[in-house]
Design a protein around this motif. Structure first.
Motif, mmCIF file in Angstrom:
data_model
loop_
_atom_site.group_PDB
_atom_site.id
_atom_site.type_symbol
_atom_site.label_atom_id
_atom_site.label_comp_id
_atom_site.label_asym_id
_atom_site.label_seq_id
_atom_site.Cartn_x
_atom_site.Cartn_y
_atom_site.Cartn_z
ATOM 1 N N ARG A 331 -68.616 -33.324 42.045
ATOM 2 C CA ARG A 331 -68.891 -31.641 42.390
ATOM 3 C C ARG A 331 -67.812 -30.793 41.607
ATOM 4 N N SER A 332 -69.136 -30.605 40.846
ATOM 5 C CA SER A 332 -69.514 -28.773 39.648
ATOM 6 C C SER A 332 -70.451 -28.872 40.082
ATOM 7 N N ARG A 333 -70.200 -26.839 39.929
ATOM 8 C CA ARG A 333 -71.074 -25.909 39.398
ATOM 9 C C ARG A 333 -71.068 -25.512 37.564
ATOM 10 N N VAL A 334 -71.987 -26.059 37.102
ATOM 11 C CA VAL A 334 -72.342 -26.576 35.380
ATOM 12 C C VAL A 334 -72.592 -24.844 35.332
ATOM 13 N N ALA A 335 -71.033 -24.671 33.899
ATOM 14 C CA ALA A 335 -71.123 -22.621 33.621
ATOM 15 C C ALA A 335 -72.614 -22.787 32.774
ATOM 16 N N GLU A 336 -72.956 -23.692 31.567
ATOM 17 C CA GLU A 336 -73.385 -23.105 30.453
ATOM 18 C C GLU A 336 -73.848 -25.012 29.912
ATOM 19 N N ILE A 337 -75.055 -25.047 28.834
ATOM 20 C CA ILE A 337 -75.676 -25.832 28.563
ATOM 21 C C ILE A 337 -75.996 -25.545 27.326
ATOM 22 N N THR A 338 -75.573 -26.175 26.231
ATOM 23 C CA THR A 338 -75.294 -26.107 24.825
ATOM 24 C C THR A 338 -76.000 -26.914 23.618
ATOM 25 N N LYS A 339 -76.720 -26.985 23.082
ATOM 26 C CA LYS A 339 -77.015 -28.498 21.782
ATOM 27 C C LYS A 339 -76.140 -28.690 20.837
ATOM 28 N N GLY A 340 -76.412 -29.893 21.408
ATOM 29 C CA GLY A 340 -75.337 -30.972 20.386
ATOM 30 C C GLY A 340 -76.288 -31.491 19.694
ATOM 31 N N ASP A 341 -75.759 -32.617 19.190
ATOM 32 C CA ASP A 341 -76.340 -33.735 18.094
ATOM 33 C C ASP A 341 -77.344 -33.966 18.376
ATOM 34 N N ASN A 342 -79.076 -34.712 17.466
ATOM 35 C CA ASN A 342 -79.545 -34.697 17.850
ATOM 36 C C ASN A 342 -80.181 -34.632 19.427
ATOM 37 N N GLN A 343 -80.822 -32.868 19.625
ATOM 38 C CA GLN A 343 -80.795 -31.732 20.545
ATOM 39 C C GLN A 343 -80.807 -32.513 22.088
ATOM 40 N N TYR A 349 -68.652 -27.685 32.021
ATOM 41 C CA TYR A 349 -68.091 -27.721 33.752
ATOM 42 C C TYR A 349 -67.306 -27.314 33.351
ATOM 43 N N GLU A 350 -66.390 -27.332 35.320
ATOM 44 C CA GLU A 350 -65.109 -27.714 35.753
ATOM 45 C C GLU A 350 -65.050 -28.863 36.130
ATOM 46 N N ASP A 351 -64.448 -29.411 35.875
ATOM 47 C CA ASP A 351 -64.145 -31.301 36.587
ATOM 48 C C ASP A 351 -63.259 -30.969 37.480
ATOM 49 N N VAL A 357 -61.575 -28.244 32.219
ATOM 50 C CA VAL A 357 -62.972 -27.689 31.595
ATOM 51 C C VAL A 357 -63.438 -28.470 30.611
ATOM 52 N N VAL A 358 -64.955 -29.338 30.814
ATOM 53 C CA VAL A 358 -65.183 -30.482 30.338
ATOM 54 C C VAL A 358 -66.529 -30.245 29.590
ATOM 55 N N LYS A 359 -66.412 -30.961 28.119
ATOM 56 C CA LYS A 359 -67.956 -30.986 27.731
ATOM 57 C C LYS A 359 -68.395 -31.960 27.592
ATOM 58 N N GLN A 360 -69.483 -32.098 27.792
ATOM 59 C CA GLN A 360 -69.906 -33.746 27.528
ATOM 60 C C GLN A 360 -71.567 -33.104 27.170
ATOM 61 N N GLU A 361 -71.877 -35.254 26.604
ATOM 62 C CA GLU A 361 -73.131 -34.887 26.438
ATOM 63 C C GLU A 361 -74.475 -35.471 26.739
ATOM 64 N N PHE A 362 -75.520 -35.596 26.890
ATOM 65 C CA PHE A 362 -76.183 -36.444 27.512
ATOM 66 C C PHE A 362 -77.458 -35.935 26.703
ATOM 67 N N ASP A 363 -78.659 -36.824 27.563
ATOM 68 C CA ASP A 363 -79.524 -37.303 26.509
ATOM 69 C C ASP A 363 -80.685 -36.857 27.064
ATOM 70 N N LEU A 364 -80.756 -35.917 28.644
ATOM 71 C CA LEU A 364 -81.550 -35.560 29.744
ATOM 72 C C LEU A 364 -80.969 -34.391 30.319
ATOM 73 N N VAL A 365 -81.544 -32.990 30.429
ATOM 74 C CA VAL A 365 -80.596 -32.261 31.986
ATOM 75 C C VAL A 365 -82.089 -32.207 32.598
#
Ligand SMILES: Cc1cc2nc3c(=O)[nH]c(=O)nc-3n(C[C@H](O)[C@H](O)[C@H](O)COP(=O)(O)OP(=O)(O)OC[C@H]3O[C@@H](n4cnc5c(N)ncnc54)[C@H](O)[C@@H]3O)c2cc1C
Ligand code: SF4
Ligand code: SF4
Length: 446
Positions: A331-343, A349-351, A357-365
């Protein structure tokens, strides 16, 4: 679609545009532009031999620009009718160059470069508008960096990635990784071509290029060839180095395993569309379930204000996704997406469960974009003489929800408002029934 194509009472006029609608309910005169296909519909069997041979690649918008089609093409494989069409903006012959390969390959003799647009007039009793919706442009939310980050895509793009007939044949390779693979393929081609160039010198002088380069200082009596060979050998070495680096990168590429779905991109947002698009929560859950079916290592997080699983069996489907397909609902409205390693995109977002406030890396959004009115709705409305509602969908009468502001013109599906396929199909049947009522009423009156 097949049923429609085969139905004896339905005449399908694909690749046509309505230009005007005069008259009144029960007795309309519709002027229709039949656009030239440059392919004779009576002869074309849809075999695809022309498209296979055509040398002109064109960005494939059906696959959301992630693949190429040819200048002679059908919009998608299962389309009805399967008659192909030539794209006049890209075909070599139709842009004044030499080609005509398709005409040579077509055994049915269907290619007709002289075909012209035609105008036909139809007498119709009623009209049903079913022009659907357009995808909201996520670039309007700069915080999600849709254009800047390769691995932030829309749900529609992801649908194509999941499809066995799509650009990745159902395997979820990230756009940035596909770019690396394409670079490798291009360098490999150049490397093979340069090897051929070197082979000509090697044959002429009976020496391999490596030995030639090693002995360059010693002096070879090769006249002008010496400089040319040396330059080509240097370029070949450079390509070999590039190839090695790219091969190394490609060997590390796997399918995307960590997926983030962001809900309500443009929907329930007072800056854009205040309404809920209705179907996006369910299509994100569906896409996450399918991704997990393709590859059991896939983990998905769906970020939303809430999950709207409204309808028979929908809540159960949501729960099944969570229990059986490694989906986490955040349950969260993502505030921003930035670029991490390996694209890799990093979500900020706020958990709300831990109020941090959490920063979490994904392969694909994957962005669940709003259901927007079709871009040309104002022109269509003008041609039909009907009004639009405040959001840009076709305006209807609350007491007769499929009736537009012009008698005898009805609307169904997402041209009416956001809705899923079953609801669109049900509305289409109702709109057809309303159209029949209009025709019968006019017949009785005459
Ligand atoms: C990513 C994504 C996934 C989805 N997944 C699901 C799902 O799994 N299940 C589900 O139930 N729903 C799903 N939906 C919703 C579904 O797409 C819609 O409910 C459905 O497409 C609506 O059908 P429609 O016929 O009203 O509109 P559309 O499917 O948009 O069809 C309208 C057609 O009209 C054509 N057209 C437009 N303008 C004109 C014109 N002027 N003249 C002639 N033709 C025109 C268009 O080219 C198009 O072919 C999904 C939506 C998205 C965005
Ligand atoms: S135009 Fe000819 S080659 Fe192309 S799909 Fe039709 S029949 Fe086949
Ligand atoms: S003429 Fe050439 S470029 Fe044009 S559609 Fe035929 S094969 Fe393709």
């Amino acid at each position: 679609m097949l049923d429609v194509g085969r139905h004896p009472n339905i005449e399908l006029m694909a690749y046509c545009e309505l230009e005007s609608l005069a008259g009144e309910a029960g007795d309309f005169k519709a002027k229709i532009l039949k656009k030239a296909r440059y392919v004779d519909a009576d002869k074309c069997t849809g075999c695809g031999a022309c498209a296979e041979a055509c040398p002109t690649p064109v960005l494939d918008l059906y696959n959301e620009g992630h693949a190429h089609r040819k200048a002679v093409y059908s919009w998608f494989a299962q389309g009805i009718p399967s008659t192909h069409a030539i794209d006049p903006d890209h075909c070599r012959v139709l842009t004044g160059k030499k080609c005509g390969i398709c005409a040579k390959k077509c055994q049915a003799g269907a290619i007709d470069f002289d075909q012209k647009d035609q105008r036909v007039e139809l007498n119709v009793g009623a009209v049903v508008v079913a022009t659907g919706y357009d995808i909201f442009d996520p670039d309007k939310l700069p915080e999600y960096r849709y254009k800047a980050l390769d691995n932030v895509i829309t749900a529609m793009e992801f649908e194509r990635f999941l499809s066995a007939s799509g650009p990745t044949e159902g395997h979820i390779y990230r756009p940035s990784d596909r770019r690396i693979k394409a670079q490798k393929a291009a360098v490999l081609k150049k490397h093979a071509k340069s090897a051929k160039g070197l082979a000509r010198f090697e044959k002429k002088y009976g020496m391999d290029s490596q030995a030639f380069v090693q002995g360059l200082e010693v002096s070879h009596d090769l006249a002008k060839d010496k400089d040319k060979w040396a330059a080509k050998a240097k370029n070949h070495g450079r390509l070999a180095e590039q190839l090695k680096i790219l091969e190394e990168k490609v060997s590390k590429i796997t399918t995307a395993k960590k997926l983030a779905f962001i809900q309500c991109v443009g929907s329930r947002d007072l800056r854009f569309y205040p309404f809920c698009s209705g179907y996006c929560c369910m299509h994100s859950i569906k896409e996450a379930i399918i991704a997990h079916e393709h590859d059991n290592d896939t983990r998905s997080v769906i970020f939303g204000m809430d999950i709207r699983a409204v309808g028979k069996g929908f809540e159960e489907y949501k729960v099944r996704g969570g229990k059986g397909s490694e989906i986490t609902y955040k349950r969260s409205r993502v505030a921003e997406i930035t670029k991490g390693d390996n694209q890799s995109p990093v979500l900020i977002y706020e958990d709300t469960t831990v109020q941090k406030v959490v920063k979490q890396e994904f392969d694909l959004v994957i962005l669940a974009t709003a259901c927007a009115p079709v871009k040309n709705a104002p022109e269509v409305a003008k041609i039909l003489g009907i009004d639009l509602d405040p959001y840009g969908f076709f305006k209807t009468d609350p007491a007769n929800p499929l009736d537009t502001t012009r008698e005898g013109v009805f609307v169904c599906g997402c041209a009416h408002s956001p809705m899923d396929i079953p609801e669109s199909v049900a509305q289409a049947s109702s709109a057809a029934a309303r159209a029949v009522q209009t025709v019968i009423k006019a017949q009785k009156a005459s």
